[in-house]
Design an enzyme around this catalytic site. Structure first.
Site, PDB file in Angstrom:
ATOM      1  N   ARG A 206      28.961  32.046  36.213  1.00  0.00           N
ATOM      2  CA  ARG A 206      29.545  32.291  34.895  1.00  0.00           C
ATOM      3  C   ARG A 206      30.030  33.737  34.869  1.00  0.00           C
ATOM      4  O   ARG A 206      29.441  34.613  35.509  1.00  0.00           O
ATOM      5  CB  ARG A 206      28.516  32.057  33.795  1.00  0.00           C
ATOM      6  CG  ARG A 206      27.942  30.642  33.772  1.00  0.00           C
ATOM      7  CD  ARG A 206      26.831  30.517  32.751  1.00  0.00           C
ATOM      8  NE  ARG A 206      26.290  29.160  32.708  1.00  0.00           N
ATOM      9  CZ  ARG A 206      25.243  28.746  33.422  1.00  0.00           C
ATOM     10  NH1 ARG A 206      24.629  29.592  34.250  1.00  0.00           N
ATOM     11  NH2 ARG A 206      24.816  27.502  33.326  1.00  0.00           N
ATOM     12  N   LYS A 232      21.574  31.543  32.221  1.00  0.00           N
ATOM     13  CA  LYS A 232      21.293  31.182  30.828  1.00  0.00           C
ATOM     14  C   LYS A 232      19.839  30.767  30.669  1.00  0.00           C
ATOM     15  O   LYS A 232      19.217  30.257  31.602  1.00  0.00           O
ATOM     16  CB  LYS A 232      22.208  30.029  30.399  1.00  0.00           C
ATOM     17  CG  LYS A 232      23.674  30.395  30.345  1.00  0.00           C
ATOM     18  CD  LYS A 232      24.537  29.193  30.020  1.00  0.00           C
ATOM     19  CE  LYS A 232      24.266  28.657  28.628  1.00  0.00           C
ATOM     20  NZ  LYS A 232      25.202  27.556  28.286  1.00  0.00           N
ATOM     21  N   HIS A 301      36.472  30.690  34.482  1.00  0.00           N
ATOM     22  CA  HIS A 301      35.811  29.390  34.334  1.00  0.00           C
ATOM     23  C   HIS A 301      36.519  28.337  35.174  1.00  0.00           C
ATOM     24  O   HIS A 301      35.882  27.397  35.675  1.00  0.00           O
ATOM     25  CB  HIS A 301      35.804  28.979  32.866  1.00  0.00           C
ATOM     26  CG  HIS A 301      34.755  27.951  32.559  1.00  0.00           C
ATOM     27  ND1 HIS A 301      33.418  28.256  32.468  1.00  0.00           N
ATOM     28  CD2 HIS A 301      34.847  26.608  32.331  1.00  0.00           C
ATOM     29  CE1 HIS A 301      32.729  27.164  32.187  1.00  0.00           C
ATOM     30  NE2 HIS A 301      33.578  26.145  32.109  1.00  0.00           N
ATOM     31  N   ARG A 304      35.039  28.467  38.472  1.00  0.00           N
ATOM     32  CA  ARG A 304      33.739  27.778  38.473  1.00  0.00           C
ATOM     33  C   ARG A 304      33.963  26.277  38.688  1.00  0.00           C
ATOM     34  O   ARG A 304      33.234  25.642  39.454  1.00  0.00           O
ATOM     35  CB  ARG A 304      33.030  28.058  37.156  1.00  0.00           C
ATOM     36  CG  ARG A 304      31.629  27.466  37.011  1.00  0.00           C
ATOM     37  CD  ARG A 304      30.959  28.084  35.795  1.00  0.00           C
ATOM     38  NE  ARG A 304      29.760  27.378  35.385  1.00  0.00           N
ATOM     39  CZ  ARG A 304      28.566  27.569  35.909  1.00  0.00           C
ATOM     40  NH1 ARG A 304      28.407  28.412  36.926  1.00  0.00           N
ATOM     41  NH2 ARG A 304      27.508  26.909  35.461  1.00  0.00           N
ATOM     42  N   HIS A 327      22.639  24.895  36.766  1.00  0.00           N
ATOM     43  CA  HIS A 327      22.415  23.907  35.717  1.00  0.00           C
ATOM     44  C   HIS A 327      21.013  23.334  35.847  1.00  0.00           C
ATOM     45  O   HIS A 327      20.475  23.207  36.938  1.00  0.00           O
ATOM     46  CB  HIS A 327      23.434  22.768  35.803  1.00  0.00           C
ATOM     47  CG  HIS A 327      24.801  23.157  35.375  1.00  0.00           C
ATOM     48  ND1 HIS A 327      25.076  23.641  34.123  1.00  0.00           N
ATOM     49  CD2 HIS A 327      25.988  23.153  36.030  1.00  0.00           C
ATOM     50  CE1 HIS A 327      26.366  23.925  34.026  1.00  0.00           C
ATOM     51  NE2 HIS A 327      26.941  23.643  35.164  1.00  0.00           N
ATOM     52  N   TYR A 336      32.161  19.828  35.287  1.00  0.00           N
ATOM     53  CA  TYR A 336      32.774  20.811  36.187  1.00  0.00           C
ATOM     54  C   TYR A 336      33.447  20.164  37.389  1.00  0.00           C
ATOM     55  O   TYR A 336      33.951  20.853  38.258  1.00  0.00           O
ATOM     56  CB  TYR A 336      31.697  21.799  36.667  1.00  0.00           C
ATOM     57  CG  TYR A 336      31.165  22.649  35.554  1.00  0.00           C
ATOM     58  CD1 TYR A 336      31.818  23.816  35.178  1.00  0.00           C
ATOM     59  CD2 TYR A 336      30.041  22.267  34.849  1.00  0.00           C
ATOM     60  CE1 TYR A 336      31.351  24.599  34.136  1.00  0.00           C
ATOM     61  CE2 TYR A 336      29.560  23.042  33.803  1.00  0.00           C
ATOM     62  CZ  TYR A 336      30.219  24.202  33.457  1.00  0.00           C
ATOM     63  OH  TYR A 336      29.757  24.968  32.417  1.00  0.00           O
TER      64      TYR A 336
END
Length: 371
Positions: A206, A232, A301, A304, A327, A336
């Site tokens: 990210r 995250k 992105h 990604r 993830h 994705y």
């Protein structure tokens, strides 16, 4: 029986109190600072669109629908600087990809933020009923994904990587000046740009993870270079660097500005940590060196998406790809994974259940008619 008493806060007052609570959660690690700021931004937008002076408990499902529709039609401010960038001095409402308004992902995120606000308002006694239960507006399907956020083809991705590894020679003389001006080693931003492109294209972090990276996050174990990525939800992951990326990292560290006192990995030539917006400028600068036939606009992105798409297309284990991207759930990978031209034809042309049959046919042909 008397109705439950509610605290009749205005939309602005409720939003301010909720944002204060959200930001407090970053202290305990329940939320990342980046996530808290997204909530704060969305709540501020909701208050502006709903009317900051209105009482929160007076809002109905129709009012919420009107706000969601107003947000969906609102031009994406991240894509409104095209006119200035082109030197016209005027903003354009159409962003990259020629579309107006918010993307499906932004609409879904905004709805989640508003829903979280009303869930808290219900439990805190700011509203009698949650109006989101009566809301009917939903974001359009993901098919509206902007072109620059889709994965690059293999040829386009390789063109970008090659351009990053072979940057154009920097000018040695200042424009309009007769005296040559050589840049110091720590001003060689093309080396940093190459590292940025390689990290984004091959590891797919990210953009927030990239700009937060520090020098000490990279380490060597048994001869393999790793990047410890702080992602995250307070989760970390250790991702091994391909040899080419490790070499680019060493080349950048040799000329990196800031010296030993600055912990940030990616620095401007002034020695400051790169911001999120600077990363797009880096990609655009490298793209200008790509052959026009292999060039296509792309965002961080989008790179990604490129990482996930090509790793999965090459048969990489799905769980390994999940760990690279950071993830927690395999099902998220579907967002994705983009289609590649000719991919189905290649897959059917090398079907795993028919490989041995083709091999036997080949040996029979070599044996000849007298075998």
């Amino acid at each position: 029986m008397l109705p439950v008493q509610v605290n009749r806060l205005t939309v602005q007052e409720a939003g301010d109190r909720y944002v204060e609570l959200v930001r407090a959660k970053t202290v305990t690690g329940a939320l990342s600072p980046a996530t808290a700021e997204v909530y704060a931004r969305d709540v501020a937008t909701f208050a502006r669109l709903a009317g900051p002076g209105r009482v929160l408990d007076d809002l109905t499902g129709e009012d919420v629908d009107a706000v969601l529709l107003a947000f969906a039609r609102k031009p994406d401010e991240r894509r409104r600087n095209d006119g200035r960038a082109n030197g016209t001095g005027k903003d354009t409402e159409k962003g990259a990809g020629g579309s107006t308004g918010q993307s499906a992902a932004s609409q879904a995120r905004f709805r989640r933020s508003v829903s979280a606000l009303f869930r808290h308002a219900t439990s805190a006694g700011w509203v009698h009923l949650d109006p989101m239960a009566a809301s009917s507006v939903r974001a359009r399907e993901r098919g509206g994904l902007r072109p620059e956020r889709r994965a690059l083809t293999r040829e386009q991705a390789e063109g970008l990587i090659e351009a990053a590894g072979s940057p154009a020679a920097p000018p040695e003389q200042a424009a309009g000046s007769g005296a040559p001006r050589r840049r110091r080693a720590d001003q060689r931003t093309e080396v940093r740009d190459a590292l940025v492109v390689l990290l984004l294209t091959t590891l797919g972090p990210r953009v927030s993870e990239l700009v937060r990276a520090n020098v000490q996050d990279f380490y060597t174990n048994d001869g393999v270079r790793y990047w410890r990525i702080f992602g995250k939800g307070g989760r970390t992951r250790d991702v091994p660097l391909p040899d080419a990326v490790a070499s680019a990292l060493d080349a950048y560290l040799a000329v990196r500005a800031g010296g030993d006192g600055e912990k940030a990995l990616l620095l401007s030539w002034r020695g400051r940590r790169l911001a999120r917006g600077d990363v797009q400028a880096v990609i655009d600068r490298v793209q200008r060196q790509v052959d026009p036939g292999r060039r296509r606009a792309v965002t961080p992105h989008g790179l990604r998406h490129t990482t996930a798409t090509h790793l999965l297309a090459d048969g990489t284990d799905m769980d390994a790809v999940r760990r690279v991207l950071g993830h927690s759930d395999l099902s998220t990978l579907g967002r994705y994974r983009d289609d590649l031209p000719g991919e189905l034809e290649v897959a059917m042309g090398s079907h795993p259940l028919l490989r041995r049959r083709r091999g036997r046919a080949g040996r029979d042909d070599q044996a000849g008619p007298d075998a």
